[in-house]
Design a protein around this motif. Sequence first.
Motif, PDB file in Angstrom:
ATOM      1  N   ALA A 103      35.627  34.735  34.455  1.00  0.00           N
ATOM      2  CA  ALA A 103      35.376  36.076  34.987  1.00  0.00           C
ATOM      3  C   ALA A 103      35.871  36.079  36.426  1.00  0.00           C
ATOM      4  CB  ALA A 103      33.887  36.390  34.934  1.00  0.00           C
ATOM      5  N   GLU A 104      36.853  36.932  36.691  1.00  0.00           N
ATOM      6  CA  GLU A 104      37.390  36.997  38.062  1.00  0.00           C
ATOM      7  C   GLU A 104      37.588  38.451  38.452  1.00  0.00           C
ATOM      8  OE1 GLU A 104      41.075  34.461  38.281  1.00  0.00           O
ATOM      9  OE2 GLU A 104      41.115  35.008  36.170  1.00  0.00           O
ATOM     10  N   ARG A 105      37.731  38.655  39.745  1.00  0.00           N
ATOM     11  CA  ARG A 105      38.122  39.984  40.226  1.00  0.00           C
ATOM     12  C   ARG A 105      39.549  39.841  40.719  1.00  0.00           C
ATOM     13  NH1 ARG A 105      33.452  43.274  42.558  1.00  0.00           N
ATOM     14  NH2 ARG A 105      34.942  43.964  44.084  1.00  0.00           N
ATOM     15  N   VAL A 106      40.436  40.692  40.179  1.00  0.00           N
ATOM     16  CA  VAL A 106      41.851  40.598  40.549  1.00  0.00           C
ATOM     17  C   VAL A 106      42.353  41.986  40.928  1.00  0.00           C
ATOM     18  CG1 VAL A 106      42.316  38.590  39.059  1.00  0.00           C
ATOM     19  CG2 VAL A 106      42.561  40.892  38.119  1.00  0.00           C
ATOM     20  N   PRO A 107      43.418  42.060  41.739  1.00  0.00           N
ATOM     21  CA  PRO A 107      43.980  43.376  42.054  1.00  0.00           C
ATOM     22  C   PRO A 107      44.723  43.927  40.832  1.00  0.00           C
ATOM     23  CG  PRO A 107      45.161  41.616  43.236  1.00  0.00           C
ATOM     24  CD  PRO A 107      44.075  40.955  42.456  1.00  0.00           C
ATOM     25  N   ALA A 108      44.567  45.220  40.576  1.00  0.00           N
ATOM     26  CA  ALA A 108      45.213  45.825  39.407  1.00  0.00           C
ATOM     27  C   ALA A 108      46.728  45.811  39.560  1.00  0.00           C
ATOM     28  CB  ALA A 108      44.720  47.252  39.236  1.00  0.00           C
ATOM     29  N   THR A 109      47.410  45.346  38.526  1.00  0.00           N
ATOM     30  CA  THR A 109      48.875  45.435  38.501  1.00  0.00           C
ATOM     31  C   THR A 109      49.223  46.895  38.207  1.00  0.00           C
ATOM     32  OG1 THR A 109      48.847  45.074  36.125  1.00  0.00           O
ATOM     33  CG2 THR A 109      49.088  43.101  37.515  1.00  0.00           C
ATOM     34  N   ALA A 110      50.497  47.220  38.289  1.00  0.00           N
ATOM     35  CA  ALA A 110      50.907  48.607  38.017  1.00  0.00           C
ATOM     36  C   ALA A 110      50.483  49.014  36.601  1.00  0.00           C
ATOM     37  CB  ALA A 110      52.415  48.733  38.200  1.00  0.00           C
ATOM     38  N   GLU A 111      50.639  48.092  35.651  1.00  0.00           N
ATOM     39  CA  GLU A 111      50.307  48.414  34.251  1.00  0.00           C
ATOM     40  C   GLU A 111      48.805  48.670  34.076  1.00  0.00           C
ATOM     41  OE1 GLU A 111      50.433  45.200  31.488  1.00  0.00           O
ATOM     42  OE2 GLU A 111      50.581  46.550  29.750  1.00  0.00           O
ATOM     43  N   VAL A 124      39.819  44.873  39.891  1.00  0.00           N
ATOM     44  CA  VAL A 124      39.377  44.991  38.491  1.00  0.00           C
ATOM     45  C   VAL A 124      38.746  43.660  38.044  1.00  0.00           C
ATOM     46  CG1 VAL A 124      41.013  46.774  37.738  1.00  0.00           C
ATOM     47  CG2 VAL A 124      41.688  44.394  37.594  1.00  0.00           C
ATOM     48  N   HIS A 125      37.803  43.773  37.112  1.00  0.00           N
ATOM     49  CA  HIS A 125      37.253  42.562  36.483  1.00  0.00           C
ATOM     50  C   HIS A 125      38.248  42.108  35.428  1.00  0.00           C
ATOM     51  CE1 HIS A 125      33.198  43.150  38.058  1.00  0.00           C
ATOM     52  NE2 HIS A 125      33.196  44.386  37.606  1.00  0.00           N
ATOM     53  N   ARG A 126      38.536  40.821  35.430  1.00  0.00           N
ATOM     54  CA  ARG A 126      39.310  40.253  34.318  1.00  0.00           C
ATOM     55  C   ARG A 126      38.398  39.231  33.657  1.00  0.00           C
ATOM     56  NH1 ARG A 126      44.936  37.971  35.709  1.00  0.00           N
ATOM     57  NH2 ARG A 126      43.781  36.154  36.421  1.00  0.00           N
ATOM     58  N   ILE A 127      37.942  39.577  32.468  1.00  0.00           N
ATOM     59  CA  ILE A 127      36.904  38.779  31.817  1.00  0.00           C
ATOM     60  C   ILE A 127      37.412  38.239  30.487  1.00  0.00           C
ATOM     61  CG2 ILE A 127      34.629  38.998  30.692  1.00  0.00           C
ATOM     62  CD1 ILE A 127      34.048  41.052  33.020  1.00  0.00           C
ATOM     63  N   GLU A 128      37.263  36.937  30.318  1.00  0.00           N
ATOM     64  CA  GLU A 128      37.695  36.331  29.055  1.00  0.00           C
ATOM     65  C   GLU A 128      36.480  35.813  28.313  1.00  0.00           C
ATOM     66  OE1 GLU A 128      41.794  34.079  28.661  1.00  0.00           O
ATOM     67  OE2 GLU A 128      40.525  33.314  30.251  1.00  0.00           O
ATOM     68  N   ARG A 129      36.392  36.188  27.054  1.00  0.00           N
ATOM     69  CA  ARG A 129      35.245  35.734  26.253  1.00  0.00           C
ATOM     70  C   ARG A 129      35.724  35.178  24.924  1.00  0.00           C
ATOM     71  NH1 ARG A 129      31.302  40.365  25.673  1.00  0.00           N
ATOM     72  NH2 ARG A 129      33.208  41.572  25.340  1.00  0.00           N
ATOM     73  N   LEU A 130      35.031  34.154  24.475  1.00  0.00           N
ATOM     74  CA  LEU A 130      35.355  33.531  23.187  1.00  0.00           C
ATOM     75  C   LEU A 130      34.274  33.939  22.195  1.00  0.00           C
ATOM     76  CD1 LEU A 130      37.224  31.413  21.760  1.00  0.00           C
ATOM     77  CD2 LEU A 130      35.487  29.716  22.343  1.00  0.00           C
ATOM     78  N   ARG A 131      34.697  34.380  21.022  1.00  0.00           N
ATOM     79  CA  ARG A 131      33.756  34.788  19.978  1.00  0.00           C
ATOM     80  C   ARG A 131      33.703  33.724  18.901  1.00  0.00           C
ATOM     81  NH1 ARG A 131      31.424  39.538  21.701  1.00  0.00           N
ATOM     82  NH2 ARG A 131      32.999  40.973  22.472  1.00  0.00           N
ATOM     83  N   VAL A 132      32.518  33.249  18.650  1.00  0.00           N
ATOM     84  CA  VAL A 132      32.323  32.218  17.627  1.00  0.00           C
ATOM     85  C   VAL A 132      31.475  32.854  16.518  1.00  0.00           C
ATOM     86  CG1 VAL A 132      31.356  29.925  17.175  1.00  0.00           C
ATOM     87  CG2 VAL A 132      32.481  30.400  19.363  1.00  0.00           C
ATOM     88  N   SER A 143      39.363  41.185  28.791  1.00  0.00           N
ATOM     89  CA  SER A 143      39.086  42.582  29.133  1.00  0.00           C
ATOM     90  C   SER A 143      39.381  42.869  30.595  1.00  0.00           C
ATOM     91  CB  SER A 143      37.597  42.883  28.934  1.00  0.00           C
ATOM     92  OG  SER A 143      37.208  42.633  27.616  1.00  0.00           O
ATOM     93  N   HIS A 144      39.812  44.089  30.864  1.00  0.00           N
ATOM     94  CA  HIS A 144      39.971  44.562  32.242  1.00  0.00           C
ATOM     95  C   HIS A 144      39.146  45.839  32.401  1.00  0.00           C
ATOM     96  CE1 HIS A 144      43.618  42.039  32.101  1.00  0.00           C
ATOM     97  NE2 HIS A 144      43.432  41.917  33.398  1.00  0.00           N
ATOM     98  N   LEU A 145      38.314  45.871  33.430  1.00  0.00           N
ATOM     99  CA  LEU A 145      37.511  47.066  33.723  1.00  0.00           C
ATOM    100  C   LEU A 145      37.464  47.242  35.237  1.00  0.00           C
ATOM    101  CD1 LEU A 145      35.676  45.258  31.376  1.00  0.00           C
ATOM    102  CD2 LEU A 145      34.660  47.517  31.222  1.00  0.00           C
ATOM    103  N   SER A 146      37.239  48.463  35.674  1.00  0.00           N
ATOM    104  CA  SER A 146      37.179  48.736  37.107  1.00  0.00           C
ATOM    105  C   SER A 146      35.991  47.999  37.742  1.00  0.00           C
ATOM    106  CB  SER A 146      37.041  50.242  37.328  1.00  0.00           C
ATOM    107  OG  SER A 146      36.568  50.476  38.632  1.00  0.00           O
TER     108      SER A 146
END
Length: 240
Positions: A103-111, A124-132, A143-146
């Motif tokens: 889980a990190e906060r990163v600057p939004a790219t143009a896309e 933006v939050h950049r969050i990676e989750r693994l589903r088991v 996921s990316h969210l504001s």
Amino acid sequence: MIEDQRREPKYYLVKRHLLELIAEYPAGTPVPTERELAELLITSRTTVRQALSELVTEGRLVRRQGSGTYVAEPKLAWPLQMSSFTEQAESSGLKVETTLVSAERVPATAEIAELLRLKVGAQVHRIERLRVVNGSPMALEQSHLSARRFPGLAKSLRQTSSLYRVLKEEWGVTAVDAVETIETAPASPREAGLLATDTGAPMLILSRHSMDAEGVPVEWVRSWYRGDRYTFVARLGAPG
Ligand code: GLP
């Protein structure tokens, strides 16, 4: 020449024969060795090996290191609809565990800025989750969210495994509408490691761009699902 190309290759006949056999046995049944199958089907081990490899790639058989090859669990039939992963798994009677990989906060790219309707460079939050699911790693979601709209989201996701639940409970936000695309790609070494599969294994990549009831973008997410474990199901109506 053309006719030759149309004739079914030998391994394909062997594969079809094996598929008929597989259909008769429950998941976990061991498959005879290459040598036994070659003798049984009166063909070469190379032909048998090729048929077996394709069946493993397609998720019909599963190979366990140093132990052998077995009939695989049936694939999960996953409907394409607006539900959350947790909700979908639970309503199908499956046990889901979610691990926060990063889980990190990163600057939004143009896309990302365009998709989330933010300024380029906004946090933006950049969050990676693994589903088991039922003990097997099945999907990796990024996921990316504001970050401004959902402050402290990463912290909440350490306590609650459902993103949709957190968004609803903490911010009263529900994703009601989305555009989803599906593509395929081979697993990278990292994806393969997290999803306990082989590098190059087929992945189904779903990208979801979701909106709330006011039409404001909520999330931009890319999910890598194991191609050998999922069938996506969409109900189609008449166009218009
Ligand atoms: C599905 C969607 C994702 C969404 C997730 C939320 O997996 N493809 O776009 O982020 O559901 O699920 P949960 O509420 O379990 O975190």
